[in-house]
Design a protein around this motif. Structure first.
Motif, PDB file in Angstrom:
ATOM      1  N   MET A  52       0.851  -1.189   0.000  1.00 21.11           N
ATOM      2  CA  MET A  52       0.000   0.000   0.000  1.00 21.11           C
ATOM      3  C   MET A  52       0.879   1.228   0.000  1.00 21.11           C
ATOM      4  SD  MET A  52      -1.746   0.373   3.795  1.00 21.11           S
ATOM      5  CE  MET A  52      -2.949   1.498   3.059  1.00 21.11           C
ATOM      6  N   GLY A  53       0.293   2.362  -0.330  1.00 16.54           N
ATOM      7  CA  GLY A  53       1.087   3.580  -0.368  1.00 16.54           C
ATOM      8  C   GLY A  53       0.246   4.785  -0.733  1.00 16.54           C
ATOM      9  N   TRP A  54       0.928   5.894  -0.822  1.00 18.56           N
ATOM     10  CA  TRP A  54       0.342   7.175  -1.208  1.00 18.56           C
ATOM     11  C   TRP A  54       1.086   7.598  -2.463  1.00 18.56           C
ATOM     12  CZ3 TRP A  54      -0.363  11.645   2.860  1.00 18.56           C
ATOM     13  CH2 TRP A  54      -0.879  12.785   2.240  1.00 18.56           C
ATOM     14  N   HIS A  55       0.419   7.524  -3.602  1.00 16.31           N
ATOM     15  CA  HIS A  55       1.066   7.650  -4.899  1.00 16.31           C
ATOM     16  C   HIS A  55       0.785   9.015  -5.500  1.00 16.31           C
ATOM     17  CE1 HIS A  55       1.576   6.059  -9.249  1.00 16.31           C
ATOM     18  NE2 HIS A  55       2.743   6.293  -8.717  1.00 16.31           N
ATOM     19  N   GLU A  56       1.845   9.743  -5.831  1.00 10.66           N
ATOM     20  CA  GLU A  56       1.730  11.058  -6.467  1.00 10.66           C
ATOM     21  C   GLU A  56       2.349  11.001  -7.858  1.00 10.66           C
ATOM     22  OE1 GLU A  56       2.219  14.522  -3.329  1.00 10.66           O
ATOM     23  OE2 GLU A  56       3.888  13.120  -3.160  1.00 10.66           O
ATOM     24  N   VAL A  57       1.629  11.468  -8.862  1.00  9.88           N
ATOM     25  CA  VAL A  57       2.152  11.498 -10.229  1.00  9.88           C
ATOM     26  C   VAL A  57       1.753  12.811 -10.892  1.00  9.88           C
ATOM     27  CG1 VAL A  57       2.045  10.467 -12.523  1.00  9.88           C
ATOM     28  CG2 VAL A  57       2.128   8.987 -10.533  1.00  9.88           C
ATOM     29  N   HIS A  58       2.701  13.429 -11.573  1.00  7.41           N
ATOM     30  CA  HIS A  58       2.448  14.638 -12.357  1.00  7.41           C
ATOM     31  C   HIS A  58       2.710  14.323 -13.826  1.00  7.41           C
ATOM     32  CE1 HIS A  58       2.150  17.286  -8.825  1.00  7.41           C
ATOM     33  NE2 HIS A  58       3.085  16.495  -8.306  1.00  7.41           N
ATOM     34  N   TRP A  59       1.861  14.845 -14.700  1.00  9.29           N
ATOM     35  CA  TRP A  59       1.980  14.577 -16.130  1.00  9.29           C
ATOM     36  C   TRP A  59       3.364  14.954 -16.646  1.00  9.29           C
ATOM     37  CZ3 TRP A  59      -0.728  12.228 -19.938  1.00  9.29           C
ATOM     38  CH2 TRP A  59      -0.395  12.533 -21.265  1.00  9.29           C
ATOM     39  N   ARG A  60       3.931  16.039 -16.140  1.00  8.39           N
ATOM     40  CA  ARG A  60       5.230  16.493 -16.640  1.00  8.39           C
ATOM     41  C   ARG A  60       6.347  15.494 -16.316  1.00  8.39           C
ATOM     42  NH1 ARG A  60       4.213  19.732 -12.129  1.00  8.39           N
ATOM     43  NH2 ARG A  60       5.696  19.409 -10.401  1.00  8.39           N
ATOM     44  N   ASN A 122      -1.707  16.700 -18.972  1.00  9.92           N
ATOM     45  CA  ASN A 122      -1.353  17.932 -18.268  1.00  9.92           C
ATOM     46  C   ASN A 122      -1.988  18.050 -16.882  1.00  9.92           C
ATOM     47  OD1 ASN A 122       0.248  18.880 -20.443  1.00  9.92           O
ATOM     48  ND2 ASN A 122      -1.604  19.592 -21.481  1.00  9.92           N
ATOM     49  N   GLU A 123      -2.272  16.914 -16.262  1.00  4.77           N
ATOM     50  CA  GLU A 123      -2.850  16.934 -14.924  1.00  4.77           C
ATOM     51  C   GLU A 123      -1.977  16.121 -13.974  1.00  4.77           C
ATOM     52  OE1 GLU A 123      -7.035  16.150 -14.684  1.00  4.77           O
ATOM     53  OE2 GLU A 123      -7.444  17.081 -16.630  1.00  4.77           O
ATOM     54  N   SER A 124      -2.450  15.949 -12.760  1.00  7.29           N
ATOM     55  CA  SER A 124      -1.728  15.168 -11.757  1.00  7.29           C
ATOM     56  C   SER A 124      -2.752  14.427 -10.909  1.00  7.29           C
ATOM     57  CB  SER A 124      -0.862  16.079 -10.875  1.00  7.29           C
ATOM     58  OG  SER A 124      -1.685  17.000 -10.161  1.00  7.29           O
ATOM     59  N   TRP A 125      -2.265  13.478 -10.127  1.00  8.10           N
ATOM     60  CA  TRP A 125      -3.160  12.797  -9.201  1.00  8.10           C
ATOM     61  C   TRP A 125      -2.414  12.388  -7.945  1.00  8.10           C
ATOM     62  CZ3 TRP A 125      -4.273   8.211 -13.007  1.00  8.10           C
ATOM     63  CH2 TRP A 125      -3.271   7.253 -12.930  1.00  8.10           C
ATOM     64  N   GLU A 126      -3.172  12.184  -6.874  1.00  7.05           N
ATOM     65  CA  GLU A 126      -2.687  11.579  -5.637  1.00  7.05           C
ATOM     66  C   GLU A 126      -3.666  10.473  -5.247  1.00  7.05           C
ATOM     67  OE1 GLU A 126      -0.782  14.359  -2.504  1.00  7.05           O
ATOM     68  OE2 GLU A 126      -2.311  15.551  -3.528  1.00  7.05           O
TER      69      GLU A 126
END
Length: 306
Positions: A52-60, A122-126
């Protein structure tokens, strides 16, 4: 840290995100899960926490797209994925088409499954995510899906949201010293989701309920027919077709195919049966026809998921 949606406007903090802030939790892409030395004696567990985790991703930084029809399981046991979107956006696709998920939305899927999701351009998610398996993982997940669907939004006060945050906190601070402790925590979370699902499920009419029982009992029979299912429901063929589709949103024989494919995926991941044996166990007299149907449903040929 601030939580903002994809347009930059401040995200309305629900109780889940307030809880994250209050407990001063930090993002960790994959939390290490220690295993006690003597736990090999436990054997296979009904539910088991894989990661498990906390995943952050940015399009750039990274383009992300998952096709879950061809996504391999990380272990021999079944693999399921539960994710809650904390910020940003995601495009989720299943048989009903592609739709946008928003902060506070969640999805729960078995793998493989006829679903996909991707990061919008061009977006991001957590995400707060949970990967789990075990001998009962797929069956429990499908029962939850029957009530909530693949994607859903729980009320801010819903206990599963708080349980997910608490499980992440315990994993992050190494408060899950054993497989048994982790299994118990995942079981509690899934049982609360199952309770939410049971409250969401519409009452099933007796004819439809009888038809579903008949289908599951005769899934391995190649001669399973619409007429036989309608007979089990004590309805005429025409009336049964209308009643079944109105209740489940899918035609009876399309439902049979779906159940056969899901059962086949289970057998391929949970047992040592060959593709030929799985085909026979799911009502296909010819392996070639089974492989064609499986590829059409999942997007790839049937194979053992090791």
């Amino acid at each position: 840290m601030e939580y903002r949606d994809y347009k930059g406007t401040e995200l309305l903090l629900n109780s889940t995100l307030l809880l994250i802030r209050k407990r001063k939790l930090i993002p960790c892409d994959s939390v290490a899960l220690p295993v006690a030395p003597n736990e090999a004696d436990l054997g296979e567990l009904p539910l088991e926490l894989y990661s498990m985790g906390w995943h952050e991703v940015h399009w750039r930084d990274r383009r992300v797209a998952w096709d879950n029809r061809a996504r391999a399981t990380p272990r021999p046991q079944p693999f399921c994925l539960f994710q809650i979107l904390l910020s940003g956006g995601v495009l989720f696709a299943d048989k009903d088409g592609e739709r946008r998920m928003h902060p506070g939305d969640a999805f729960l899927i078995p793998l493989p499954s006829p679903t996909a999701y991707r990061l919008p351009e061009n977006e991001s998610w957590e995400w707060l995510y949970l990967c789990f398996g075990g001998t009962a993982a797929v069956s429990i997940t499908r029962r939850i899906n029957a009530g909530l669907g693949y994607t859903f939004r729980l009320p801010d006060h819903a206990e599963p949201l708080h349980d997910m945050v608490e499980l992440y906190r315990r994993a992050l601070h190494r408060e899950l010293p054993s497989r048994a402790d982790a299994s118990a925590a995942v079981y509690q979370l899934m049982m609360k989701l199952l309770l939410c699902a049971s409250h969401s499920m519409p009452s099933m009419s007796p004819p439809v309920a009888a038809a579903l029982r008949y289908i599951d009992a005769h899934l391995a029979e190649p001669e399973l027919s619409l007429e036989a299912i309608a007979g089990a429901a004590c309805l005429s063929r025409f009336h049964f077709l209308r009643t079944f589709k109105a209740a489940l949103g899918i035609a009876p024989m399309a439902y049979v195919t779906s159940r056969r494919m899901e059962r086949a995926a289970e057998l391929l991941t949970m047992t040592q049966r060959s593709v030929k044996q799985v085909a026979a166990a799911t009502g296909f007299a010819h392996v070639s026809y089974f492989c064609t149907a499986f590829r059409r449903y999942f997007g790839h040929a049937p194979r053992k998921n090791a």
